[in-house]
Design an enzyme around this catalytic site. Structure first.
Site: not given
Ligand SMILES: NC(=O)c1ccc[n+]([C@@H]2O[C@H](COP(=O)([O-])OP(=O)(O)OC[C@H]3O[C@@H](n4cnc5c(N)ncnc54)[C@H](OP(=O)(O)O)[C@@H]3O)[C@@H](O)[C@H]2O)c1
Length: 237
Positions: A143, A156
């Site tokens: 991130s 985070y």
């Molecule tokens: N969205 C943004 O703006 C953004 C920006 C920078 C970086 N990121 C990074 O991108 C990645 C994906 O984020 P996202 O925004 O797509 O998040 P999201 O929509 O919340 O999806 C997270 C995914 O990870 C799973 N997950 C969460 N905790 C878990 C655990 N302990 N064990 C196994 N699975 C788990 C969730 O399913 P369950 O809850 O069912 O486990 C879901 O499938 C993350 O690493 C995040 O830090 C996102």
């Protein structure tokens, strides 16, 4: 050429699901996980359908912080006989609304590090033999909060910074494996909404918008290092 296999954590929604579907379209078979089994199964059906000719998608529900679950993921790859790409995408924001470090509950901080740092490193350890054998790759999703000082993002951001430096060292140690750590940019996902509770985030791009960037990183096997999705997209190449 044999079908390549990718393991994508956190693929039931958001960036993980979009990226897994993108890799299925590129001809990869997949192993995916998430904690919510029903949501994971629904995502697996979508990802399978995205792949030309229908790809094999093995869905293993579980928590990446659980050592037994991580072993299950690694065993699935061992059974398949190969692993070409590990995408450590599963992550947690930590406490929401985002507290200042002065008020950050230590247990929430510990969880953020367990999910965002310890689990990805531990999973890498388990599958490194397969990745080395395949000349494979690790993609750790980080991130901009790992390198910028945004108020409220200390828990985070510190965890993502630790994952970035672990990736950096791994790249120096594992010369047969590509190691990428990449900032996807702001995306319209559940996690992003939790970071901005009650706010309209409909101006943020969908996760599908950055999939071509990550597919390029993987298929062109770019050098190990830190990347920003926006810089990998064709328009700004
Ligand atoms: N969205 C943004 O703006 C953004 C920006 C920078 C970086 N990121 C990074 O991108 C990645 C994906 O984020 P996202 O925004 O797509 O998040 P999201 O929509 O919340 O999806 C997270 C995914 O990870 C799973 N997950 C969460 N905790 C878990 C655990 N302990 N064990 C196994 N699975 C788990 C969730 O399913 P369950 O809850 O069912 O486990 C879901 O499938 C993350 O690493 C995040 O830090 C996102």
């Amino acid at each position: 050429m044999e079908t390549q296999l990718a393991l994508v954590t956190g693929a039931s929604r958001g960036l993980g699901r979009a990226l897994a579907a993108g890799l299925a379209r590129e001809g990869y078979d997949l192993i995916i996980d998430a904690r919510d089994a029903a949501a994971l199964d629904a995502a697996a059906a979508q990802i399978r359908a995205a792949g030309a000719g229908g790809r094999t998608v093995i869905a293993i529900p579980g928590d990446v912080t659980d050592p037994a679950h991580r072993l299950e993921l690694a065993r699935a790859a061992e059974l398949a006989g190969r692993l070409d790409v590990l995408v450590n995408n599963a992550g947690t924001l930590g406490a929401s609304p985002l507290p200042a470090l002065a008020d950050y509950p230590p247990d929430e901080l510990r969880t953020a590090f367990e999910v965002n740092v310890i689990a990805p490193i531990a999973l890498i350890q388990l599958v490194l033999p397969l990745l080395r054998a395949a000349g494979g790759a690790v993609l750790n999703i980080t991130s901009d909060a790992a390198v910028e000082a945004y108020a409220g993002w200390g828990g985070y951001g510190a965890a993502k910074a630790a994952l970035e430096q672990a990736s950096n060292v791994l790249a120096a140690e594992e010369l047969a494996v590509r190691v990428w750590w990449a900032d996807p940019g702001d995306l319209r996902t559940d996690m992003h909404q939790r970071a901005f509770p009650g706010e309209d985030i409909s101006d943020r791009p969908l996760p599908e918008s950055v999939v071509p960037a990550f597919v390029r990183l993987i298929t062109e096997r770019l050098p190990s290092g830190r990347y920003r999705a926006a810089h990998l997209l064709p328009a700004v190449r």
